[in-house]
Design a protein around this motif. Structure first.
Motif, PDB file in Angstrom:
ATOM      1  N   ILE A 100     -24.854  16.414  32.405  1.00 17.21           N
ATOM      2  CA  ILE A 100     -26.066  17.498  31.676  1.00 17.21           C
ATOM      3  C   ILE A 100     -25.155  18.759  31.595  1.00 17.21           C
ATOM      4  O   ILE A 100     -25.069  19.415  32.733  1.00 17.21           O
ATOM      5  CB  ILE A 100     -27.266  17.568  32.255  1.00 17.21           C
ATOM      6  CG1 ILE A 100     -28.002  16.047  32.221  1.00 17.21           C
ATOM      7  CG2 ILE A 100     -28.098  18.220  31.083  1.00 17.21           C
ATOM      8  CD1 ILE A 100     -27.952  15.105  31.234  1.00 17.21           C
ATOM      9  N   GLY A 105     -28.514  20.784  23.719  1.00 12.14           N
ATOM     10  CA  GLY A 105     -29.828  20.277  23.789  1.00 12.14           C
ATOM     11  C   GLY A 105     -29.542  18.730  23.702  1.00 12.14           C
ATOM     12  O   GLY A 105     -28.784  18.111  22.965  1.00 12.14           O
ATOM     13  N   TYR A 106     -30.450  18.088  24.563  1.00  6.26           N
ATOM     14  CA  TYR A 106     -30.268  16.462  24.442  1.00  6.26           C
ATOM     15  C   TYR A 106     -31.471  15.938  24.448  1.00  6.26           C
ATOM     16  O   TYR A 106     -32.585  16.534  24.272  1.00  6.26           O
ATOM     17  CB  TYR A 106     -30.324  16.275  26.176  1.00  6.26           C
ATOM     18  CG  TYR A 106     -28.604  16.492  26.613  1.00  6.26           C
ATOM     19  CD1 TYR A 106     -27.502  15.555  26.413  1.00  6.26           C
ATOM     20  CD2 TYR A 106     -28.321  17.869  27.438  1.00  6.26           C
ATOM     21  CE1 TYR A 106     -26.182  15.994  26.892  1.00  6.26           C
ATOM     22  CE2 TYR A 106     -27.119  18.180  27.726  1.00  6.26           C
ATOM     23  CZ  TYR A 106     -26.100  17.282  27.475  1.00  6.26           C
ATOM     24  OH  TYR A 106     -24.886  17.992  27.914  1.00  6.26           O
ATOM     25  N   VAL A 134     -37.331  20.665  29.458  1.00  6.39           N
ATOM     26  CA  VAL A 134     -37.199  19.995  28.061  1.00  6.39           C
ATOM     27  C   VAL A 134     -38.657  20.220  27.326  1.00  6.39           C
ATOM     28  O   VAL A 134     -39.826  20.778  27.965  1.00  6.39           O
ATOM     29  CB  VAL A 134     -37.381  18.582  28.184  1.00  6.39           C
ATOM     30  CG1 VAL A 134     -36.175  18.230  29.011  1.00  6.39           C
ATOM     31  CG2 VAL A 134     -38.498  17.798  29.232  1.00  6.39           C
ATOM     32  N   ILE A 185     -32.901  20.393  18.884  1.00  6.21           N
ATOM     33  CA  ILE A 185     -31.572  19.919  19.498  1.00  6.21           C
ATOM     34  C   ILE A 185     -30.501  20.894  18.782  1.00  6.21           C
ATOM     35  O   ILE A 185     -29.671  21.473  19.718  1.00  6.21           O
ATOM     36  CB  ILE A 185     -31.082  18.645  19.319  1.00  6.21           C
ATOM     37  CG1 ILE A 185     -32.115  17.668  20.046  1.00  6.21           C
ATOM     38  CG2 ILE A 185     -29.659  18.140  19.683  1.00  6.21           C
ATOM     39  CD1 ILE A 185     -32.198  16.107  19.654  1.00  6.21           C
ATOM     40  N   SER A 190     -33.512  20.844  24.789  1.00  5.61           N
ATOM     41  CA  SER A 190     -33.629  19.347  25.068  1.00  5.61           C
ATOM     42  C   SER A 190     -35.040  19.018  24.912  1.00  5.61           C
ATOM     43  O   SER A 190     -36.141  19.488  24.863  1.00  5.61           O
ATOM     44  CB  SER A 190     -33.308  18.997  26.475  1.00  5.61           C
ATOM     45  OG  SER A 190     -31.777  19.484  26.412  1.00  5.61           O
TER      46      SER A 190
END
Length: 368
Positions: A100, A105-106, A134, A185, A190
């Motif tokens: 990570i 942005g995940y 998140v 994102i 995230s």
């Protein structure tokens, strides 16, 4: 403060300039204060209810008087999270966080065992490793009370409109959700979302392709090929493993009722009770694995779902409870086996096989 995110105001989390007012609404909310009185001061609230509630309001007004940003809210949550981990777990560990990158942005898609704790443990790992937390997808079925909506939106949760009726309304709601995921994102925020609606009560973690089709709705609208759009989402499978599920008995009862009576009727606030049980119940050890970002030429949602399942199953951390339930006793030390036996002894006889199956399933999935 007007911004382009106001097109998502109906579903998005609160922003910094909305925090102070939301906190004041919470402090004035009788049900919220009453819930704190019941769970924190159950004995005292019977004879001094009004006084206890007044004291709670005064304390929260003082405690939160300087909280005016989402980051400050999250730091408050972190203090409670730390206490919960100390009281109800034997330790929380992480792997894969090296995958990570800060500022990216995940879209974290995880198996789903606990309504509140799954994203909370993901957040704890990110926070404790210096990464941003998140935005959490939460179904509107959990937001029947105004105070629940305030709490969730203060803690970076956004709303999934599961209650939408009719094909047109559902398509509109999911299209808005897909666009919001894309927007988040692109802005470097995230997202956490469960791999399917509802917890895996039987322990069998499977991704619902319908969730992945929702991800793609914005890409389809823009005529971007499925594989290209999915790659752009930075999709990361996450495996969350609990040595002991504090909701295992309640899940087994629900499965048993469906098997014997063909249906199970939830009580009005059963989801809230499940959240409380998850928080206060003993969990043993907890491990969270962040997988590799998904990079592949997937033609459709079914192919992608199979790839996510493979990653989640492979990365699931097996505890002695899993191995013992699957009959793999040789790999477990006697002390751990004794703890498991004591746990199973508390399960009613008619539900024991279901609970064993629940703990054994991740072993079978990993082997497959």
């Amino acid at each position: 403060m007007v911004s382009d995110t106001d097109i998502f105001k109906d579903i998005r989390p609160y922003q910094d300039d909305e925090v102070a007012a939301a906190i004041q609404r919470l402090i004035r909310d009788d049900e919220f204060i009453g819930a704190i009185a019941k769970y924190r001061f159950s004995g005292l609230s019977r004879w001094g209810g009004a006084a206890i509630r007044s004291l709670i309001r005064c304390y929260l007004g003082w405690r939160w008087r300087k909280v005016n940003s989402i980051r400050q809210v999250q730091l408050e949550v972190a203090t409670y999270m730390e206490k919960m981990i100390a009281r109800t777990t034997s330790g929380v560990t992480y792997s894969g966080l090296e995958n990570i990158k800060p500022g990216v942005g995940y879209l974290f898609i995880s198996n789903h065992r606990d309504i509140a704790l799954d994203p909370a443990f993901v957040n704890w790992g990110l926070h404790s490793h210096g990464l941003d937390t998140v935005r959490i997808a939460i179904g509107d079925n959990l937001l029947r009370k105004p105070c629940a909506t305030e709490l969730m939106k203060l803690n970076k949760s956004f709303i999934v409109k599961r209650s939408a009726k009719g094909p047109r309304e559902m398509m509109k709601a999911f299209g808005e959700l897909s666009a919001y995921l894309r927007h988040s994102i692109d802005e470097g925020h995230s997202i956490w979302i469960a791999q399917k609606e509802g917890r895996a009560k039987d322990g069998d973690d499977k991704t619902d392709p319908a969730i992945l089709k929702m991800f793609y709705m914005d890409g389809k609208k823009r005529q971007i090929p499925f594989a290209d759009y999915i790659r752009s989402l930075n999709l990361v499978p996450v495996s969350i493993s609990y040595e002991y599920d504090p909701g295992d008995l309640a899940k087994a009862r629900e499965l048993h009722a469906k098997a014997t009576h063909g249906a199970y009727e939830k009580s009005e606030f059963e989801d809230i009770q499940s959240i409380v049980q998850g928080i206060v119940g003993q969990k043993g050890r907890v491990h969270v694995t962040f997988g590799q970002p998904v990079h592949g030429d997937f033609d459709n949602a079914d192919e992608l779902a199979a790839a996510i399942d493979k990653e989640i199953h492979a990365n699931y951390h097996l505890f002695p409870s899993n191995l013992l339930a699957a009959g793999q006793t040789a790999q477990v030390d006697p002390a751990a086996a004794e703890v498991f036996e004591r746990h199973m002894a508390q399960i009613p006889g008619e539900l024991r096989e279901r609970v064993l199956s629940m703990y054994a399933r991740p072993v079978l999935n990993k082997e497959a």
